[in-house]
Design an enzyme around this catalytic site. Structure first.
Site, short mmCIF file in Angstrom:
data_model
loop_
_atom_site.label_atom_id
_atom_site.label_comp_id
_atom_site.label_asym_id
_atom_site.label_seq_id
_atom_site.Cartn_x
_atom_site.Cartn_y
_atom_site.Cartn_z
N GLY A 2 24.26 24.43 -11.88
CA GLY A 2 25.52 24.07 -12.53
C GLY A 2 26.37 23.23 -11.59
O GLY A 2 25.85 22.57 -10.68
N SER A 3 27.66 23.28 -11.79
CA SER A 3 28.54 22.41 -11.01
C SER A 3 28.77 22.97 -9.60
O SER A 3 28.60 24.16 -9.35
CB SER A 3 29.87 22.26 -11.73
OG SER A 3 30.51 23.52 -11.78
N THR A 4 29.18 22.09 -8.71
CA THR A 4 29.44 22.49 -7.33
C THR A 4 30.60 23.50 -7.30
O THR A 4 30.54 24.49 -6.55
CB THR A 4 29.76 21.24 -6.48
OG1 THR A 4 28.59 20.42 -6.48
CG2 THR A 4 30.12 21.61 -5.05
N THR A 28 31.53 25.72 -9.54
CA THR A 28 31.08 27.06 -9.96
C THR A 28 30.10 27.63 -8.93
O THR A 28 30.12 28.84 -8.65
CB THR A 28 30.41 27.01 -11.34
OG1 THR A 28 31.26 26.30 -12.24
CG2 THR A 28 30.18 28.39 -11.90
N GLY A 29 29.27 26.78 -8.36
CA GLY A 29 28.31 27.24 -7.34
C GLY A 29 29.02 27.95 -6.19
O GLY A 29 28.55 28.97 -5.67
N GLU A 66 21.68 25.00 -7.29
CA GLU A 66 21.34 23.62 -7.67
C GLU A 66 22.59 23.03 -8.29
O GLU A 66 22.96 23.42 -9.41
CB GLU A 66 20.19 23.61 -8.68
CG GLU A 66 18.90 24.23 -8.20
CD GLU A 66 18.16 23.34 -7.23
OE1 GLU A 66 18.64 22.22 -6.94
OE2 GLU A 66 17.09 23.76 -6.75
N CYS A 93 22.18 15.93 -13.65
CA CYS A 93 22.59 16.05 -12.24
C CYS A 93 22.04 14.86 -11.46
O CYS A 93 22.70 14.34 -10.56
CB CYS A 93 22.11 17.37 -11.67
SG CYS A 93 20.35 17.67 -11.90
P1 NAD Z 1 29.01 24.98 -14.91
O1 NAD Z 1 29.05 25.19 -13.44
O2 NAD Z 1 30.28 24.91 -15.66
O3 NAD Z 1 28.18 26.13 -15.63
C1 NAD Z 1 26.85 26.44 -15.26
C2 NAD Z 1 26.55 27.86 -15.67
O4 NAD Z 1 27.34 28.75 -14.90
C3 NAD Z 1 26.85 28.19 -17.13
O5 NAD Z 1 25.86 29.08 -17.61
C4 NAD Z 1 28.18 28.89 -17.04
O6 NAD Z 1 28.45 29.76 -18.12
C5 NAD Z 1 28.03 29.66 -15.74
N1 NAD Z 1 29.27 30.03 -15.07
C6 NAD Z 1 30.50 29.46 -15.18
N2 NAD Z 1 31.38 30.07 -14.36
C7 NAD Z 1 30.68 31.03 -13.70
C8 NAD Z 1 31.03 31.98 -12.69
N3 NAD Z 1 32.26 32.06 -12.18
N4 NAD Z 1 30.07 32.81 -12.24
C9 NAD Z 1 28.80 32.73 -12.71
N5 NAD Z 1 28.41 31.85 -13.65
C10 NAD Z 1 29.34 31.01 -14.15
O7 NAD Z 1 28.11 23.69 -15.10
P2 NAD Z 1 27.82 22.90 -16.45
O8 NAD Z 1 29.08 22.20 -16.83
O9 NAD Z 1 27.14 23.80 -17.42
O10 NAD Z 1 26.74 21.83 -15.95
C11 NAD Z 1 27.10 20.60 -15.41
C12 NAD Z 1 27.01 20.58 -13.90
O11 NAD Z 1 25.75 21.11 -13.48
C13 NAD Z 1 27.08 19.18 -13.30
O12 NAD Z 1 27.88 19.18 -12.15
C14 NAD Z 1 25.63 18.88 -12.93
O13 NAD Z 1 25.46 17.91 -11.92
C15 NAD Z 1 25.14 20.23 -12.54
N6 NAD Z 1 23.69 20.33 -12.68
C16 NAD Z 1 22.94 20.45 -11.56
C17 NAD Z 1 21.57 20.50 -11.66
C18 NAD Z 1 20.72 20.64 -10.44
O14 NAD Z 1 19.56 21.02 -10.60
N7 NAD Z 1 21.19 20.36 -9.25
C19 NAD Z 1 20.95 20.42 -12.91
C20 NAD Z 1 21.76 20.31 -14.04
C21 NAD Z 1 23.13 20.27 -13.91
#
Ligand code: NAD
Length: 484
Positions: free
Chosen positions: A229-231, A233-234, A251, A285
């Site tokens: 997901g996003s940096t 949230t990571g 990731e 991503c």
């Molecule tokens: P996001 O971080 O908003 O959400 C990702 C997941 O995390 C979702 O399932 C969401 O419900 C969950 N989440 C949200 N808040 C959380 C928390 N506090 N604790 C635990 N889980 C939580 O990301 P998104 O908007 O769904 O995806 C887009 C982002 O993901 C972009 O920045 C993109 O570059 C990145 N991405 C990275 C990769 C990679 O492999 N590096 C692949 C795809 C997307």
């Protein structure tokens, strides 16, 4: 409660899978089809009790799954891959309906999921004897971690879920998948389908609202979080997991540069670069998010990109010939539109696009911003939508420094007919995946991960399997204790 088995229907009945059963919740919610705003079916909103139940079932399942032979785990995964392939057309249609991507790409994603499941089963962690003499043997071995949680984003829900399920299960760890609330449908159906091939508790999928991710990362039961997901949230995931020292693989986001040298076939490379910037409506991503073209070919390259971009059809992914479906959700749509509002404010030159029509559905016109400043928002932030900056360069060391001048480090590419030049530049780029004359091409046998704030650890490949394991050094004396 739904029933599992022959009546499997990709389009109907969306349930959590907990301990081998399909369950729902008192309160439900639904996603929407981003092409027309129409509601998709109701899905569960998991409660803390559902999380407790799933974790308890996974812990119970761990006892036998961790002891199952590698061959047994592999066979179950291959049977699951075959079943997913059998339903690939339906999964593709459902993916378009929930995610928005055009049908041919949705089907492509499901096929990639099947391919990942199969290809990862070909990998196997072997014990290594790192030292041996007549007195002793020192063995390095890999043991399963326990219960894992796979948190999946909304841009590639099928591929990324499969990419977590296979390595976790192969290495003996039951997994709980948590899809994004924006795209729960295909992942819930993956969970339902999986029940035919794995014992209860080995594969579970929970859908929920924004509370569910934090509940899972904070829960004392799971041993690892595999997060994509996003940096932003990571960082929250890592902070939460640190309280119980859960292992994490993160990731995260990217701001991938593509460097184009003057030694290229301009038309064909311009088309490929535009394709790789606008695929999945820029919501990848590893999409190309900064284009550095050699100054000497800039005008011709820009014009070739512009004319190709004009040929790309934007629309409902269910319609034939569409290349850009809608952006996946309203939050992302509003975020991408802020880059369009900056066009006038920042006086950016628009090579193509720049304006969006007001119509139902989250449609964005593919847009190229010509020569914005290096420190502009469009050149530094990740829009995660179809708008990309075209920058120029003249000096090789300078463009390498500019490409690396970011907190991100997910992917990068170099494009040239001079392979020595391309490889020389590629080796100096700071990113987890670096390509010459392509971008985004991934291989399940190769580790995938980000440098800097694009992630921690990596998935896939042999190293990706190790990330689901504890390492153990086993020191074995060759003499009985009484003889030492
Ligand atoms: P996001 O971080 O908003 O959400 C990702 C997941 O995390 C979702 O399932 C969401 O419900 C969950 N989440 C949200 N808040 C959380 C928390 N506090 N604790 C635990 N889980 C939580 O990301 P998104 O908007 O769904 O995806 C887009 C982002 O993901 C972009 O920045 C993109 O570059 C990145 N991405 C990275 C990769 C990679 O492999 N590096 C692949 C795809 C997307």
């Amino acid at each position: 409660m739904g029933s599992i088995g022959a009546s499997f229907d990709v389009f109907n009945g969306f349930y959590n899978t907990i301990n081998g059963k399909l369950t729902s919740t008192e309160k439900t919610r639904h996603g929407i089809n981003p092409a027309n705003g129409k509601p998709n079916p109701e899905v569960p909103i998991s409660t803390p009790k559902d999380v407790d139940d799933a974790v308890a079932a996974a812990k119970e399942a761990f006892k036998s799954w961790s002891k199952a032979s590698y061959d047994e785990r592999r066979k179950a995964l291959l049977a699951f891959a075959d079943a997913l392939e059998k339903y690939e057309n339906d999964f593709g249609k459902l993916l378009t309906q929930e995610q928005g991507k055009p049908l041919q790409f949705a089907l492509g994603e499901v096929k990639t999921g099947v391919h990942w499941l199969r290809a990862l089963t070909k990998l196997e962690l072997q014990e290594e004897i790192v030292e041996e003499d007549d007195q002793k043997q020192v063995i390095v071995r890999y043991t399963p971690l326990g219960v894992t949680v796979g948190i999946v984003p909304w841009n590639y829900p099928v591929h990324l879920a499969c990419g977590k399920i296979a390595p976790s299960l192969l290495t003996g760890n039951p997994i709980i998948i948590k899809p994004s609330p924006f795209t729960p449908y295909c992942d819930l159906k993956l969970g339902e389908l999986a029940q035919q091939f794995f014992p209860p508790g080995v594969v579970q999928v929970l859908s929920g609202d924004d509370n569910l991710g934090p509940w899972l990362t904070a829960h004392p039961g799971p041993d690892k979080i595999s997060f994509t997901g996003s940096t932003a949230t990571g960082k929250k995931v890592m902070e939460s997991a640190s309280k119980t020292l859960k292992r994490v693989t993160l990731e995260l986001g990217g701001k991938d540069p593509a460097i184009i040298t003057k030694n290229v076939d301009i038309n064909s490379v311009a088309e490929k670069i535009a394709t790789l910037a606008f695929l999945n409506s820029g919501q990848i991503c590893l999409a190309i998010k900064r284009i550095y073209v050699h100054e000497s070919i800039h005008d011709e390259f820009r014009d070739a990109m512009v004319s190709f971009t004009k040929s790309l059809k934007v629309g409902d992914g269910a319609e034939a010939g569409v290349f850009l479906g809608p952006v996946q959700n309203s939050m992302q749509y509003e975020k991408v539109k802020t880059f369009f509002s900056d066009i006038e404010k920042e006086n950016w030159a628009v090579a193509v696009g720049g304006k969006n029509e007001e119509k139902p559905g989250y449609f964005i016109t593919p847009t190229i911003i010509d020569k914005p400043a290096d420190n502009s928002r469009i050149a530094t932030e990740e829009p995660f939508g179809p708008i990309v900056p075209l920058l120029t360069w003249t000096d090789e060391d300078d463009v390498i420094a500019r490409a690396n001048n970011t907190k991100m480090g997910l992917g990068a590419s170099v494009w040239s007919d001079d392979l020595d030049e391309a490889t020389r530049i590629a080796r100096q780029l700071d990113a987890g995946s670096v390509w010459v004359n392509t971008h985004l091409e991934l291989d399940p046998k190769a580790p995938f991960g980000g440098h800097k704030e694009s992630g921690i650890g990596f998935e896939w490949g042999i190293g990706g399997l190790k990330a689901f394991c504890n390492v153990q050094s086993l020191y074995l004396k060759k003499k009985p204790a009484s003889k030492i």
